[in-house]
Write a protein that holds these residues in place. Structure first.
Motif, mmCIF file in Angstrom:
data_model
loop_
_atom_site.group_PDB
_atom_site.id
_atom_site.type_symbol
_atom_site.label_atom_id
_atom_site.label_comp_id
_atom_site.label_asym_id
_atom_site.label_seq_id
_atom_site.Cartn_x
_atom_site.Cartn_y
_atom_site.Cartn_z
ATOM 1 N N HIS A 90 0.824 -1.204 0.000
ATOM 2 C CA HIS A 90 0.000 0.000 0.000
ATOM 3 C C HIS A 90 0.863 1.260 0.000
ATOM 4 O O HIS A 90 1.969 1.263 0.555
ATOM 5 C CB HIS A 90 -0.884 0.029 1.249
ATOM 6 N N LEU A 91 0.322 2.310 -0.569
ATOM 7 C CA LEU A 91 0.944 3.619 -0.483
ATOM 8 C C LEU A 91 0.707 4.176 0.915
ATOM 9 O O LEU A 91 -0.125 3.656 1.677
ATOM 10 C CB LEU A 91 0.350 4.563 -1.530
ATOM 11 N N ALA A 92 1.419 5.234 1.262
ATOM 12 C CA ALA A 92 1.288 5.828 2.589
ATOM 13 C C ALA A 92 -0.141 6.287 2.873
ATOM 14 O O ALA A 92 -0.570 6.314 4.029
ATOM 15 C CB ALA A 92 2.267 6.990 2.740
ATOM 16 N N ASP A 93 -0.908 6.628 1.819
ATOM 17 C CA ASP A 93 -2.292 7.073 2.012
ATOM 18 C C ASP A 93 -3.270 5.894 2.103
ATOM 19 O O ASP A 93 -4.480 6.083 2.166
ATOM 20 C CB ASP A 93 -2.714 8.037 0.915
ATOM 21 N N GLY A 94 -2.761 4.662 2.090
ATOM 22 C CA GLY A 94 -3.593 3.474 2.266
ATOM 23 C C GLY A 94 -4.028 2.785 0.989
ATOM 24 O O GLY A 94 -4.544 1.674 1.038
ATOM 25 N N ARG A 95 -3.838 3.403 -0.168
ATOM 26 C CA ARG A 95 -4.258 2.774 -1.423
ATOM 27 C C ARG A 95 -3.325 1.614 -1.772
ATOM 28 O O ARG A 95 -2.114 1.761 -1.751
ATOM 29 C CB ARG A 95 -4.255 3.788 -2.569
ATOM 30 N N GLN A 96 -3.924 0.452 -2.082
ATOM 31 C CA GLN A 96 -3.134 -0.707 -2.492
ATOM 32 C C GLN A 96 -2.719 -0.532 -3.950
ATOM 33 O O GLN A 96 -3.543 -0.268 -4.812
ATOM 34 C CB GLN A 96 -3.940 -1.992 -2.346
ATOM 35 N N PHE A 97 -1.415 -0.699 -4.214
ATOM 36 C CA PHE A 97 -0.932 -0.578 -5.588
ATOM 37 C C PHE A 97 -0.332 -1.872 -6.125
ATOM 38 O O PHE A 97 -0.098 -2.004 -7.317
ATOM 39 C CB PHE A 97 0.092 0.556 -5.722
ATOM 40 N N GLN A 98 -0.084 -2.851 -5.250
ATOM 41 C CA GLN A 98 0.571 -4.084 -5.703
ATOM 42 C C GLN A 98 0.015 -5.289 -4.956
ATOM 43 O O GLN A 98 -0.282 -5.220 -3.767
ATOM 44 C CB GLN A 98 2.075 -3.995 -5.464
ATOM 45 N N PHE A 99 -0.109 -6.398 -5.690
ATOM 46 C CA PHE A 99 -0.394 -7.703 -5.110
ATOM 47 C C PHE A 99 0.626 -8.667 -5.683
ATOM 48 O O PHE A 99 0.832 -8.716 -6.898
ATOM 49 C CB PHE A 99 -1.803 -8.199 -5.449
ATOM 50 N N THR A 100 1.282 -9.411 -4.822
ATOM 51 C CA THR A 100 2.267 -10.404 -5.255
ATOM 52 C C THR A 100 1.946 -11.740 -4.614
ATOM 53 O O THR A 100 1.618 -11.803 -3.431
ATOM 54 C CB THR A 100 3.702 -9.978 -4.853
ATOM 55 N N GLU A 101 2.047 -12.797 -5.414
ATOM 56 C CA GLU A 101 1.990 -14.151 -4.877
ATOM 57 C C GLU A 101 3.289 -14.831 -5.254
ATOM 58 O O GLU A 101 3.627 -14.937 -6.431
ATOM 59 C CB GLU A 101 0.805 -14.928 -5.428
ATOM 60 N N SER A 102 4.033 -15.247 -4.238
ATOM 61 C CA SER A 102 5.286 -15.976 -4.443
ATOM 62 C C SER A 102 5.067 -17.417 -4.019
ATOM 63 O O SER A 102 4.549 -17.682 -2.935
ATOM 64 C CB SER A 102 6.413 -15.365 -3.605
ATOM 65 N N ARG A 103 5.482 -18.337 -4.878
ATOM 66 C CA ARG A 103 5.310 -19.758 -4.608
ATOM 67 C C ARG A 103 6.708 -20.376 -4.497
ATOM 68 O O ARG A 103 7.492 -20.326 -5.436
ATOM 69 C CB ARG A 103 4.445 -20.390 -5.677
ATOM 70 N N HIS A 104 7.006 -20.927 -3.327
ATOM 71 C CA HIS A 104 8.357 -21.393 -2.988
ATOM 72 C C HIS A 104 8.388 -22.909 -2.817
ATOM 73 O O HIS A 104 7.501 -23.488 -2.192
ATOM 74 C CB HIS A 104 8.807 -20.790 -1.645
ATOM 75 N N LYS A 105 9.472 -23.522 -3.310
ATOM 76 C CA LYS A 105 9.719 -24.931 -2.995
ATOM 77 C C LYS A 105 9.876 -25.070 -1.485
ATOM 78 O O LYS A 105 10.472 -24.218 -0.831
ATOM 79 C CB LYS A 105 11.016 -25.401 -3.656
ATOM 80 N N LEU A 106 9.332 -26.135 -0.941
ATOM 81 C CA LEU A 106 9.378 -26.329 0.506
ATOM 82 C C LEU A 106 10.805 -26.348 1.046
ATOM 83 O O LEU A 106 11.102 -25.718 2.069
ATOM 84 C CB LEU A 106 8.663 -27.631 0.887
ATOM 85 N N ASP A 107 11.697 -27.056 0.381
ATOM 86 C CA ASP A 107 13.049 -27.226 0.927
ATOM 87 C C ASP A 107 13.936 -25.996 0.731
ATOM 88 O O ASP A 107 15.031 -25.937 1.290
ATOM 89 C CB ASP A 107 13.718 -28.467 0.349
ATOM 90 N N LYS A 108 13.501 -24.999 -0.029
ATOM 91 C CA LYS A 108 14.292 -23.793 -0.251
ATOM 92 C C LYS A 108 13.723 -22.585 0.479
ATOM 93 O O LYS A 108 14.322 -21.519 0.481
ATOM 94 C CB LYS A 108 14.381 -23.467 -1.754
ATOM 95 N N PHE A 109 12.555 -22.733 1.112
ATOM 96 C CA PHE A 109 11.917 -21.605 1.782
ATOM 97 C C PHE A 109 12.565 -21.359 3.130
ATOM 98 O O PHE A 109 12.811 -22.279 3.902
ATOM 99 C CB PHE A 109 10.425 -21.865 1.970
ATOM 100 N N HIS A 110 12.825 -20.091 3.406
ATOM 101 C CA HIS A 110 13.415 -19.687 4.684
ATOM 102 C C HIS A 110 12.739 -18.388 5.089
ATOM 103 O O HIS A 110 12.692 -17.443 4.311
ATOM 104 C CB HIS A 110 14.927 -19.482 4.519
ATOM 105 N N PHE A 111 12.206 -18.321 6.289
ATOM 106 C CA PHE A 111 11.476 -17.151 6.754
ATOM 107 C C PHE A 111 12.206 -16.520 7.923
ATOM 108 O O PHE A 111 12.562 -17.202 8.884
ATOM 109 C CB PHE A 111 10.060 -17.572 7.178
ATOM 110 N N VAL A 112 12.440 -15.212 7.843
ATOM 111 C CA VAL A 112 13.033 -14.442 8.932
ATOM 112 C C VAL A 112 12.139 -13.238 9.158
ATOM 113 O O VAL A 112 11.748 -12.561 8.205
ATOM 114 C CB VAL A 112 14.460 -13.967 8.591
ATOM 115 N N ASP A 113 11.812 -12.952 10.392
ATOM 116 C CA ASP A 113 10.967 -11.804 10.712
ATOM 117 C C ASP A 113 11.741 -10.863 11.616
ATOM 118 O O ASP A 113 12.519 -11.300 12.478
ATOM 119 C CB ASP A 113 9.690 -12.294 11.412
ATOM 120 N N TYR A 114 11.533 -9.587 11.394
ATOM 121 C CA TYR A 114 12.129 -8.544 12.243
ATOM 122 C C TYR A 114 11.022 -7.565 12.571
ATOM 123 O O TYR A 114 10.337 -7.068 11.686
ATOM 124 C CB TYR A 114 13.252 -7.838 11.496
#
Length: 108
Positions: A79-103
């Protein structure tokens, strides 16, 4: 490609009314730089959803799945700073290559 294996498939949609004039050349360089510097829009935030999904025909064709029956799907709404959504992405990952890090940082 991850370690020489087709491991991630990204499908991106951008709102052409909010992001006009996007070309292949711009996309190959930096879409976000174009949005912020050329269009003078401020990117605000993204919402992500992570789930395990059954593979589909496109996954079978474009990813090196081996015997995998599922992929990790990451859906992102940006979303833009004013709240309007400008992008949608769907990423599809192989199970053995997926790595998730959160901060997360809390600001006072």
């Amino acid at each position: 490609m991850v370690d020489g294996v087709a491991s991630v498939l990204d499908i991106d949609y951008l709102d052409r009314e909010l992001i006009p004039g996007l070309t292949k050349e711009i996309a190959q360089h930096s879409i976000y730089q174009y949005i912020e510097e050329d269009l003078k829009l401020q990117i605000g935030y993204a919402k992500k959803e992570i789930l395990i999904s059954p593979i589909d025909n496109r996954d079978k064709i474009l990813l090196d799945l081996g015997k995998d029956k599922h992929v990790v799907t990451v859906r992102s709404q940006v979303h833009l700073a004013d709240g309007r959504q400008f992008q949608f992405t769907e990423s599809r990952h192989k199970l053995d290559k997926f790595h998730f890090v959160d901060y997360a940082e809390r600001r006072k």
